[in-house]
Design a protein around this motif. Structure first.
Motif, mmCIF file in Angstrom:
data_model
loop_
_atom_site.group_PDB
_atom_site.id
_atom_site.type_symbol
_atom_site.label_atom_id
_atom_site.label_comp_id
_atom_site.label_asym_id
_atom_site.label_seq_id
_atom_site.Cartn_x
_atom_site.Cartn_y
_atom_site.Cartn_z
ATOM 1 N N ILE A 273 0.900 -1.229 -0.147
ATOM 2 C CA ILE A 273 -0.048 -0.056 0.000
ATOM 3 C C ILE A 273 0.949 1.201 -0.026
ATOM 4 O O ILE A 273 1.664 1.390 0.857
ATOM 5 C CB ILE A 273 -1.012 -0.009 1.402
ATOM 6 C CG1 ILE A 273 -1.995 -1.278 1.158
ATOM 7 C CG2 ILE A 273 -1.708 1.159 1.402
ATOM 8 C CD1 ILE A 273 -2.838 -1.411 2.109
ATOM 9 N N LYS A 275 1.221 5.243 -0.052
ATOM 10 C CA LYS A 275 0.629 6.658 0.621
ATOM 11 C C LYS A 275 0.302 7.316 -0.598
ATOM 12 O O LYS A 275 1.194 7.694 -1.445
ATOM 13 C CB LYS A 275 1.531 7.260 1.487
ATOM 14 C CG LYS A 275 1.799 6.656 2.652
ATOM 15 C CD LYS A 275 2.591 7.391 3.803
ATOM 16 C CE LYS A 275 1.915 8.761 4.330
ATOM 17 N NZ LYS A 275 2.760 9.234 5.389
ATOM 18 N N SER A 278 2.191 10.644 -1.404
ATOM 19 C CA SER A 278 3.724 10.340 -2.131
ATOM 20 C C SER A 278 3.763 10.315 -3.448
ATOM 21 O O SER A 278 4.663 10.394 -4.101
ATOM 22 C CB SER A 278 4.392 9.393 -1.385
ATOM 23 O OG SER A 278 4.028 7.906 -1.633
ATOM 24 N N GLN A 363 -6.408 3.741 3.519
ATOM 25 C CA GLN A 363 -4.996 3.857 3.810
ATOM 26 C C GLN A 363 -4.007 4.134 2.857
ATOM 27 O O GLN A 363 -2.842 4.538 3.209
ATOM 28 C CB GLN A 363 -4.524 2.265 4.339
ATOM 29 C CG GLN A 363 -5.363 1.765 5.605
ATOM 30 C CD GLN A 363 -6.841 1.361 5.694
ATOM 31 O OE1 GLN A 363 -7.233 1.107 4.224
ATOM 32 N NE2 GLN A 363 -7.360 1.777 6.650
ATOM 33 N N GLY A 364 -4.475 4.116 1.608
ATOM 34 C CA GLY A 364 -3.603 4.427 0.332
ATOM 35 C C GLY A 364 -4.191 3.767 -0.604
ATOM 36 O O GLY A 364 -5.186 3.210 -0.939
ATOM 37 N N GLU A 402 6.240 6.522 -0.453
ATOM 38 C CA GLU A 402 6.189 6.026 0.656
ATOM 39 C C GLU A 402 5.221 4.896 1.051
ATOM 40 O O GLU A 402 4.056 4.922 0.486
ATOM 41 C CB GLU A 402 5.817 7.177 1.565
ATOM 42 C CG GLU A 402 6.844 8.278 1.739
ATOM 43 C CD GLU A 402 6.427 9.472 2.742
ATOM 44 O OE1 GLU A 402 5.940 9.157 3.762
ATOM 45 O OE2 GLU A 402 6.732 10.746 2.300
ATOM 46 N N TYR A 404 2.427 2.871 3.142
ATOM 47 C CA TYR A 404 1.561 3.097 4.330
ATOM 48 C C TYR A 404 1.941 2.426 5.659
ATOM 49 O O TYR A 404 2.358 1.433 5.718
ATOM 50 C CB TYR A 404 0.108 2.701 3.985
ATOM 51 C CG TYR A 404 -0.862 2.465 5.203
ATOM 52 C CD1 TYR A 404 -1.387 3.644 5.781
ATOM 53 C CD2 TYR A 404 -1.307 1.458 5.736
ATOM 54 C CE1 TYR A 404 -2.305 3.650 6.728
ATOM 55 C CE2 TYR A 404 -2.101 1.483 7.098
ATOM 56 C CZ TYR A 404 -2.472 2.524 7.277
ATOM 57 O OH TYR A 404 -3.189 2.573 8.529
ATOM 58 N N GLU A 405 1.995 3.200 6.843
ATOM 59 C CA GLU A 405 2.114 2.598 7.982
ATOM 60 C C GLU A 405 0.995 3.175 8.918
ATOM 61 O O GLU A 405 1.030 4.401 9.113
ATOM 62 C CB GLU A 405 3.569 2.899 8.576
ATOM 63 C CG GLU A 405 4.627 1.948 7.868
ATOM 64 C CD GLU A 405 6.089 2.355 8.454
ATOM 65 O OE1 GLU A 405 6.303 3.215 9.320
ATOM 66 O OE2 GLU A 405 6.943 1.444 7.912
ATOM 67 N N SER A 408 2.403 6.547 11.309
ATOM 68 C CA SER A 408 2.759 7.722 10.637
ATOM 69 C C SER A 408 1.296 8.278 9.930
ATOM 70 O O SER A 408 1.230 9.406 9.989
ATOM 71 C CB SER A 408 3.956 7.419 9.404
ATOM 72 O OG SER A 408 3.076 6.485 8.538
ATOM 73 N N TYR A 409 0.608 7.294 9.620
ATOM 74 C CA TYR A 409 -0.751 7.903 8.927
ATOM 75 C C TYR A 409 -1.842 8.369 10.063
ATOM 76 O O TYR A 409 -1.985 9.504 9.811
ATOM 77 C CB TYR A 409 -1.574 6.546 8.411
ATOM 78 C CG TYR A 409 -2.979 7.027 7.964
ATOM 79 C CD1 TYR A 409 -4.342 6.797 8.708
ATOM 80 C CD2 TYR A 409 -3.172 7.570 6.500
ATOM 81 C CE1 TYR A 409 -5.220 7.083 8.288
ATOM 82 C CE2 TYR A 409 -4.255 8.015 6.170
ATOM 83 C CZ TYR A 409 -5.344 7.808 6.949
ATOM 84 O OH TYR A 409 -6.487 8.120 6.366
#
Length: 412
Positions: A273, A275, A278, A363-364, A402, A404-405, A408-409
């Motif tokens: 996934i 982001k 980015s 999430q992305g 980047e 997805y985490e 950080s999200y």
């Protein structure tokens, strides 16, 4: 023969025993001699039959006779000889006690029924083992058919024993049995369902012994090692054994991996996934930098020429990057992953190879890799898939992307 039958009787009378005592002692002496004869005849019959079968098995090329010996068919058949001798000698041993003779004869007849069933069982077990050695039958549920046949024979044997013990007419017994069929159907419901299921499985070739199947309801995920009349045995990958009803093969959903095993590869279908924030257009400087990646050099050179030609012909104002046609970091990354997989030595090149975008999520943007590993073994398959995603994830930063985490999200 009558003189021999009373030999001990006369002897005991000479010893001043009463007539009644002499008769009983005579009977016991004759029974002792009969037991010795039975033991010797059984021993000799077993030796002769076993030797004959073993000699024949050694000279024969087929495995069937070897299986007959291993399943003790000759040994069981040998018991017929002392049984016949016993039935012939009973009138002598019980010459003065006909009521004892009738009772013992009845017991021997009951034993005869059981012995015949036991011999048939040995032969059927031999057939079962023999059929499993045949390539076209070894993955069929032979066990179920053998068990059904044995169940039928045992029911017939039990019925025959019941008729012998009660003395009722055979026709009357089976007429009564037919009237009680509803109760029997209820008692043997699982057996009947299992038998029907095993027939359908064999006819439709749904499951074979050796297939890898998954049944989430029963927590089963492994190889089918046995298909019986009532149960299906599955050896899971943690070496545990799961037993499930055979009837569940036609009433419950399951996944059979045989198609994958017989195909040219095992499917890899997993996404990473990206982001969404980015993802962006690539500048000329960034494109030149990415040309250093060998798998992309020719592609980027050709694409850059095509895009420049298009933008020039259409007078695109490139002071604003969105105008005209442009390369994106995600598009170039997708092309890189596609080229990487196509050049991977463990991927089957004759099957579908695809890197594609899935629908955006909160999430992305998922980027899915869809391919087939040449090696279908579980351990090697997992290693190949991990190797591909190790490389893919490590390559993400090179394209300004980047992953997805969650931490950080949520922090943004």
């Amino acid at each position: 023969m009558k003189n021999f039958a009373h030999y001990f009787y006369d002897y005991f009378l000479q010893l001043n025993f009463t007539e009644s005592s002499a008769k009983y002692l005579n009977m016991l002496a004759l029974l002792a001699i009969l037991l010795v004869i039975i033991f010797i005849s059984d021993f000799i019959a077993r030796k002769i039959l076993l030797q004959a079968f073993s000699t024949f098995a050694e000279k024969s090329k087929t495995k069937f006779d070897d299986l007959l010996v291993s399943h003790k068919v000759p040994r069981n058949v040998a018991h017929i000889v002392p049984l016949i001798i016993t039935l012939k000698c009973l009138p002598i041993a019980f010459i003065d006690f006909p009521h004892f003779e009738s009772a013992v004869e009845l017991l021997l007849k009951l034993y005869c029924v059981i012995l015949v069933l036991w011999i048939i069982r040995s032969v059927l077990n031999t057939l079962e083992s023999f059929f499993k050695t045949l390539p076209r039958l070894k993955d069929k549920p032979i066990d179920s058919y053998i068990q059904v046949l044995m169940l039928f024979l045992w029911l017939m044997g039990i019925g025959l024993i019941f008729v012998m013990l009660t003395g009722i007419n055979v026709k009357t017994f089976f007429t009564t049995l037919g009237a009680a069929s509803a109760i029997l159907l209820l008692i043997f419901k699982d057996t009947i369902l299992g038998f029907v299921a095993s027939i359908q499985v064999a006819i439709n070739d749904t499951v074979r012994i050796g297939d890898w199947i998954t049944m989430d309801k029963f927590g089963a995920d492994g190889t089918v090692i046995e298909i019986n009349l009532n149960t299906l045995q599955i050896q899971n990958f943690d070496m545990t054994i799961t037993n499930i009803p055979t009837s569940s093969l036609i009433s419950e959903p399951f996944k059979n991996w045989r198609g994958m095993s017989n195909s040219g590869g095992r499917r890899i279908k997993r996404a990473i996934i990206i982001k969404a924030k980015s993802i962006h257009y690539l500048t000329d400087d960034k494109v030149e930098e990415l040309k250093k990646i060998q798998l992309l050099t020719d592609y980027l050179t050709q694409r850059q020429e095509d895009i420049t030609s298009y933008n020039t012909n259409n007078n695109a104002d490139k002071s604003v990057l969105i105008n005209g046609r442009n390369l994106t970091n995600l598009g170039v990354f997708r092309k890189y992953i596609q080229s990487y997989i196509e050049n991977h030595s463990a991927i089957n090149k004759d099957m579908t190879i695809m890197t594609r975008q899935l629908a955006p999520t909160p999430q992305g943007l998922p980027l899915e890799i869809y391919a087939f590993s040449s090696d279908k073994r579980w351990q090697n398959y997992e290693y190949i898939m991990s190797d591909i995603f190790d490389h893919s994830i490590a390559a993400v930063p090179y394209f300004g992307l980047e992953l997805y985490e969650l931490s950080s999200y949520t922090g943004e």
